[in-house]
Design an enzyme around this catalytic site. Structure first.
Site, short mmCIF file in Angstrom:
data_model
loop_
_atom_site.label_atom_id
_atom_site.label_comp_id
_atom_site.label_asym_id
_atom_site.label_seq_id
_atom_site.Cartn_x
_atom_site.Cartn_y
_atom_site.Cartn_z
N ASN A 74 0.65 -1.25 0.02
CA ASN A 74 0.06 -0.10 0.03
C ASN A 74 0.98 1.38 -0.19
O ASN A 74 0.51 2.40 0.64
CB ASN A 74 -1.08 -0.23 1.30
CG ASN A 74 -2.04 0.78 1.14
OD1 ASN A 74 -2.77 1.23 0.24
ND2 ASN A 74 -1.90 1.84 2.20
N GLY A 76 1.88 3.01 -2.77
CA GLY A 76 1.77 3.57 -4.10
C GLY A 76 0.88 4.95 -3.74
O GLY A 76 -0.32 4.96 -2.99
N GLN A 152 7.47 0.53 4.70
CA GLN A 152 8.58 0.22 3.68
C GLN A 152 9.83 0.94 4.14
O GLN A 152 9.42 2.60 4.39
CB GLN A 152 8.28 0.26 2.41
CG GLN A 152 8.11 1.65 1.66
CD GLN A 152 7.81 1.44 0.14
OE1 GLN A 152 6.90 0.81 -0.21
NE2 GLN A 152 8.39 2.22 -0.79
N GLY A 180 11.04 0.01 -4.25
CA GLY A 180 10.59 -0.97 -4.98
C GLY A 180 10.13 -2.03 -4.04
O GLY A 180 10.48 -1.96 -2.78
N HIS A 181 9.16 -2.81 -4.47
CA HIS A 181 8.43 -3.71 -3.56
C HIS A 181 9.28 -5.01 -3.19
O HIS A 181 8.93 -5.47 -2.19
CB HIS A 181 7.19 -4.11 -3.95
CG HIS A 181 7.02 -4.43 -5.48
ND1 HIS A 181 7.74 -5.51 -5.95
CD2 HIS A 181 6.26 -3.80 -6.41
CE1 HIS A 181 7.54 -5.71 -7.35
NE2 HIS A 181 6.62 -4.70 -7.67
N ASN A 209 -0.90 -6.57 -4.27
CA ASN A 209 -1.12 -5.03 -4.49
C ASN A 209 -2.21 -4.58 -4.15
O ASN A 209 -3.50 -5.35 -4.33
CB ASN A 209 -0.61 -4.66 -5.74
CG ASN A 209 0.66 -4.89 -6.16
OD1 ASN A 209 1.57 -4.82 -5.65
ND2 ASN A 209 0.76 -5.04 -7.47
N ASP A 211 -4.15 -2.10 -5.13
CA ASP A 211 -4.89 -1.68 -6.35
C ASP A 211 -5.41 -2.90 -7.07
O ASP A 211 -6.04 -2.63 -8.18
CB ASP A 211 -4.14 -0.74 -7.15
CG ASP A 211 -2.91 -1.24 -7.95
OD1 ASP A 211 -2.39 -2.35 -7.78
OD2 ASP A 211 -2.39 -0.56 -8.71
N LYS A 358 -4.25 0.73 -12.80
CA LYS A 358 -3.29 1.43 -13.30
C LYS A 358 -3.49 2.72 -14.06
O LYS A 358 -2.61 3.71 -14.05
CB LYS A 358 -2.05 0.68 -14.13
CG LYS A 358 -1.44 -0.63 -13.42
CD LYS A 358 -0.81 -0.42 -12.11
CE LYS A 358 -0.71 -1.80 -11.54
NZ LYS A 358 0.04 -1.51 -10.30
#
Length: 471
Positions: A74, A76, A152, A180-181, A209, A211, A358
């Site tokens: 989460n 983004g 993160q 980055g993830h 993700n 989304d 996206k």
């Protein structure tokens, strides 16, 4: 590297985060290309399929869920869609946000099974506050649970000319970027959450993700993961012509391990093979299953760092100013960890488990009647295939602009495609069927008269309207 370490320690980042960055930086300095020629891999011919797994009995559902955590990425902001807050707070269906639907899915699973499956959000330094504020108002019971948030790390940008830490005194926050993830692994380790989860008896974590509303906790997949005893399983879907530019799953010949090959890892002379979807059949959905005790053992054996391939992005230190100094942003992808374990696996899942939002085209379709919300708060297609939506980027690329023009999203349940050129305002009572093109060559929005449009081309340019639209 010493300067980077000092900078990261001053920012309060963990040793695990520093060690992960060091590996990336060493790859950058060494000029590692990451190229994987076709001759070094073999295509994956066949894999287990979720449809076949569903015929097997799941067994002790309550016991399995007691050992399971659902972790949603989460971090983004959805900046490409013009958003300034967590993307998961965007209303997507029936006035509910991604986060509302995800929280309701967890609550439904708990109520139906009587097992309190763990819920974790991996936020970034940009989304943490907004997300927690929203949850405290809408789903206070979740936000007050232990270890509901994993934050993160952030990564220092690298000056592209000197390979030293980038500086930007006007706005020091611009000196940092998301890692980055793939950062999920050092974040779990460095925060202590990995140890706490394992000590609490959590063995399995499903990661996806926020989304992607198609990525729900599937009990058949969970049972399969537990039965196989594998360290890591990736959900993959079948590539189509539309996916040929994206990465694919392969097997490395040198050690027989599964791996991901992205387009940037493919030498120019192998592009034809890379894009051959009949040869390389499967792509990563970014829905992953990880065995936490085995991840812990792997990290302990590798000095706390998974050796993930480097993703090097060249940007400017101020992304909104192309004249500002060039930098490298060093990232990794969490799916790349499939090559770190000798017992990784993959399962082919239906395309509906991969439905990320996206672009505003995706959002437009999701808000239409093509998708419906089930009693379990999952979002599923109401038709066999989602129609193609192509909105004019000049007028619809940003969410606020689309919202201003799409007062009501038309019915798309009988549509094959809708293409919009120019600013068209949609109102209640409009239906699209078959293939429809609607255009307006002027710069001022024109309202589409509400009715059914079927296999038609409609030009609403003001000067042309009196000449009659072709419908």
């Amino acid at each position: 590297m010493e300067k980077f370490e000092q900078k990261m320690k001053a920012e309060g980042l963990s040793q695990a985060a520093i060690d992960a960055f060091r590996l990336n930086y060493e790859q950058l300095v060494a000029g590692v290309t990451g190229l994987v020629p076709e001759k070094e891999i073999e295509a994956i011919e066949d894999l287990p399929r979720l449809a076949d797994l569903k015929s097997n009995p799941v067994g002790d559902v309550k016991g399995l869920l007691a050992k399971t955590a659902v972790l949603k990425l989460n971090g983004g902001l959805g900046t490409s869609m013009g958003l300034a807050k967590a993307k998961s707070l965007l209303p997507v269906k029936d006035g509910k946000t991604f986060l509302d639907l995800i929280a309701e899915q967890i609550e439904y699973t708990r109520n139906q099974t009587g097992s309190k499956v763990r819920f974790i959000l991996m936020n970034s330094f940009s989304t943490s506050k907004d997300t927690k504020d929203y949850l405290s108002k809408s789903h206070a019971d979740l936000i007050n649970e232990p270890d509901v948030e994993l934050v993160q790390n952030k990564s220092p940008k690298v000056d592209a000319k000197t390979l030293e830490p980038a500086t930007f005194p006007e706005d020091p926050e611009q000196e940092w970027c998301p890692p980055g993830h793939g950062d999920i692994y050092p974040s779990l380790l460095g925060s202590g959450m990995l140890n706490r989860l394992v000590e609490a008896g959590i063995e399995y974590v499903f990661v996806s993700n926020s989304d992607n509303l198609g990525a729900t906790l599937d009990l058949d997949l969970l049972a399969y993961f537990a039965e196989t005893g594998k360290s890591f399983i990736m959900e993959v879907a079948e590539r189509t012509a539309a996916d040929k530019k994206g990465g694919h799953l392969a097997r490395r010949l040198s050690d027989g391990r599964l791996m991901l090959r992205e387009s940037a890892m493919c030498p120019d002379e192998d592009k034809a093979s890379f894009e051959d979807v009949s040869k390389h059949k499967f792509f990563n959905t970014n829905n992953l299953w990880v065995n936490l005790p085995k991840l812990k053992s792997m990290l302990e054996a590798s000095n706390g760092v998974l050796k993930l391939p480097l993703i090097k992005n060249k940007k400017t230190v101020n992304p909104r100013d192309s004249s500002s100094p060039p930098v490298f942003q060093l990232e990794t992808a969490m799916g790349s960890a499939i090559e770190c374990f000798n017992d990784s696996g993959a399962v082919v899942v239906p395309r509906e488990r991969f439905a990320p939002v996206k672009t505003t085209n995706d959002l437009f379709a999701l808000r239409s009647d093509v998708y419906k919300v089930t009693p379990a708060s999952t979002v599923v297609l109401a038709v066999p295939n989602c129609p193609m939506v192509k909105l004019d980027d000049k007028h619809y690329k940003l969410v606020d602009k689309m919202d201003a023009l799409a007062e009501a999203v038309p019915s798309l349940i009988n549509a094959k495609s809708i293409t919009v050129k120019g600013p068209i305002r949609f109102v209640e009572g409009t239906s699209i069927e078959g293939d429809v093109l609607i255009s307006n060559e002027s710069s001022e929005p024109v309202t589409l008269p509400p009715k059914t449009y079927k296999d038609s081309v409609t030009d609403l340019t003001p000067a042309k309207v009196p000449a009659k639209a072709t419908t």
